[in-house]
Write a protein that holds these residues in place. Sequence first.
Motif, short mmCIF file in Angstrom:
data_model
loop_
_atom_site.label_atom_id
_atom_site.label_comp_id
_atom_site.label_asym_id
_atom_site.label_seq_id
_atom_site.Cartn_x
_atom_site.Cartn_y
_atom_site.Cartn_z
N SER A 77 0.86 -1.18 0.00
CA SER A 77 0.00 0.00 0.00
C SER A 77 0.90 1.23 0.00
CB SER A 77 -0.90 0.02 1.24
OG SER A 77 -1.71 -1.12 1.26
N ARG A 78 0.74 2.05 -1.01
CA ARG A 78 1.63 3.21 -1.17
C ARG A 78 1.63 4.12 0.05
NH1 ARG A 78 1.56 5.85 -7.00
NH2 ARG A 78 2.89 7.21 -5.78
N ARG A 79 0.50 4.28 0.66
CA ARG A 79 0.39 5.21 1.79
C ARG A 79 1.18 4.70 3.01
NH1 ARG A 79 -4.16 8.90 3.27
NH2 ARG A 79 -3.19 10.16 4.87
N LEU A 80 1.43 3.40 3.08
CA LEU A 80 2.13 2.84 4.23
C LEU A 80 3.64 2.70 4.02
CD1 LEU A 80 -0.43 0.10 5.25
CD2 LEU A 80 -0.02 2.30 6.35
N VAL A 81 4.12 3.03 2.82
CA VAL A 81 5.55 2.91 2.56
C VAL A 81 6.34 3.86 3.44
CG1 VAL A 81 7.33 3.24 0.81
CG2 VAL A 81 5.24 2.04 0.23
N ARG A 82 5.82 5.05 3.62
CA ARG A 82 6.43 6.03 4.53
C ARG A 82 5.42 6.38 5.60
NH1 ARG A 82 10.16 4.59 2.11
NH2 ARG A 82 11.60 5.72 0.79
N ASP A 83 5.90 6.74 6.76
CA ASP A 83 5.00 7.08 7.85
C ASP A 83 4.80 8.60 7.87
OD1 ASP A 83 3.38 6.90 10.02
OD2 ASP A 83 5.00 6.70 11.48
N TYR A 84 3.78 9.05 7.16
CA TYR A 84 3.48 10.47 7.09
C TYR A 84 2.45 10.91 8.12
CZ TYR A 84 5.68 10.22 2.50
OH TYR A 84 6.55 10.03 1.47
N GLU A 85 1.85 9.99 8.78
CA GLU A 85 0.73 10.30 9.67
C GLU A 85 1.22 10.87 11.00
OE1 GLU A 85 -1.88 10.10 7.95
OE2 GLU A 85 -0.92 8.86 6.44
N ARG A 86 0.46 11.79 11.54
CA ARG A 86 0.79 12.37 12.84
C ARG A 86 0.09 11.64 13.97
NH1 ARG A 86 1.94 18.62 12.41
NH2 ARG A 86 2.80 18.64 10.33
N CYS A 87 -1.07 11.07 13.68
CA CYS A 87 -1.85 10.38 14.70
C CYS A 87 -1.71 8.87 14.52
CB CYS A 87 -3.31 10.76 14.61
SG CYS A 87 -3.62 12.51 14.86
N ASP A 89 -3.87 6.75 15.43
CA ASP A 89 -5.17 6.23 15.00
C ASP A 89 -5.28 6.20 13.48
OD1 ASP A 89 -6.02 5.81 17.57
OD2 ASP A 89 -7.11 7.71 17.71
N THR A 90 -4.71 7.21 12.82
CA THR A 90 -4.73 7.23 11.36
C THR A 90 -3.89 6.10 10.81
OG1 THR A 90 -4.95 9.63 11.44
CG2 THR A 90 -4.32 8.68 9.33
N SER A 91 -2.70 5.89 11.38
CA SER A 91 -1.85 4.79 10.93
C SER A 91 -2.54 3.45 11.14
CB SER A 91 -0.52 4.81 11.69
OG SER A 91 0.22 5.94 11.37
N LYS A 92 -3.17 3.29 12.27
CA LYS A 92 -3.88 2.04 12.56
C LYS A 92 -4.99 1.81 11.55
CE LYS A 92 -6.64 -0.19 16.12
NZ LYS A 92 -7.23 -0.06 17.45
N TRP A 97 -7.18 -0.97 6.83
CA TRP A 97 -7.69 -0.85 5.47
C TRP A 97 -6.86 -1.69 4.51
CZ3 TRP A 97 -5.10 1.46 1.30
CH2 TRP A 97 -5.85 1.56 0.13
N SER A 98 -5.54 -1.62 4.64
CA SER A 98 -4.67 -2.38 3.76
C SER A 98 -4.88 -3.88 3.91
CB SER A 98 -3.21 -2.02 4.06
OG SER A 98 -2.33 -2.76 3.26
N MET A 99 -4.97 -4.36 5.14
CA MET A 99 -5.18 -5.80 5.35
C MET A 99 -6.58 -6.22 4.92
SD MET A 99 -2.29 -6.82 6.15
CE MET A 99 -2.47 -8.49 6.68
N THR A 100 -7.57 -5.33 5.05
CA THR A 100 -8.92 -5.64 4.57
C THR A 100 -8.92 -5.79 3.06
OG1 THR A 100 -9.89 -4.44 6.42
CG2 THR A 100 -11.31 -4.83 4.51
N MET A 101 -8.22 -4.92 2.36
CA MET A 101 -8.12 -5.02 0.91
C MET A 101 -7.42 -6.33 0.51
SD MET A 101 -9.65 -2.49 -0.40
CE MET A 101 -9.09 -2.59 -2.06
N LEU A 102 -6.35 -6.67 1.21
CA LEU A 102 -5.63 -7.92 0.92
C LEU A 102 -6.53 -9.13 1.09
CD1 LEU A 102 -2.83 -9.37 0.44
CD2 LEU A 102 -2.69 -9.44 2.93
N MET A 103 -7.23 -9.19 2.21
CA MET A 103 -8.08 -10.34 2.48
C MET A 103 -9.29 -10.39 1.53
SD MET A 103 -6.44 -11.99 4.64
CE MET A 103 -7.63 -13.28 4.80
N SER A 104 -9.87 -9.25 1.20
CA SER A 104 -11.02 -9.27 0.29
C SER A 104 -10.60 -9.71 -1.11
CB SER A 104 -11.71 -7.90 0.25
OG SER A 104 -10.84 -6.92 -0.24
N ARG A 105 -9.42 -9.33 -1.56
CA ARG A 105 -8.92 -9.80 -2.85
C ARG A 105 -8.71 -11.31 -2.83
NH1 ARG A 105 -4.84 -5.00 -3.08
NH2 ARG A 105 -6.16 -3.42 -4.03
#
Length: 121
Positions: A77-87, A89-92, A97-105
């Motif tokens: 997931s492109r958004r998780l390659v770097r840690d840009y999040e400040r919170c 909760d957003t990272s979590k 979301w990334s693991m949900t996409m993986l499992m649904s695929r």
Amino acid sequence: MTDRNAARSLLPTARSNFRRLARIWADGGYTGYLTDWTARHLGLVLDIVRRSDDASDFEALPRRWVVERSFAWLLRSRRLVRDYERCTDTSKSLILWSMTMLMSRRLAAQCQQRLARTRAA
């Protein structure tokens, strides 16, 4: 502070937050008194995962491989390659979301395979 000493202050918090936690895998840097301390004070099993002594080249350690594979899946997931999040909760949320996409695929692919087998029969 060494990782082994930091673990003594972090593990009680992990134990209280994750009540089902029963076993911890760690690398060779955590050998020594920490395994006894963890069993005596927290009631947890601390397993040290080591390479075999006769290994001269790279050897994938079985338990560690599971963790590294999971991180590799997340980093697709492109958004998780770097840690840009400040919170956190957003990272979590992004990890979930990334693991949900993986499992649904994966589930969709399995469903398509079953349909193809049913149609072929």
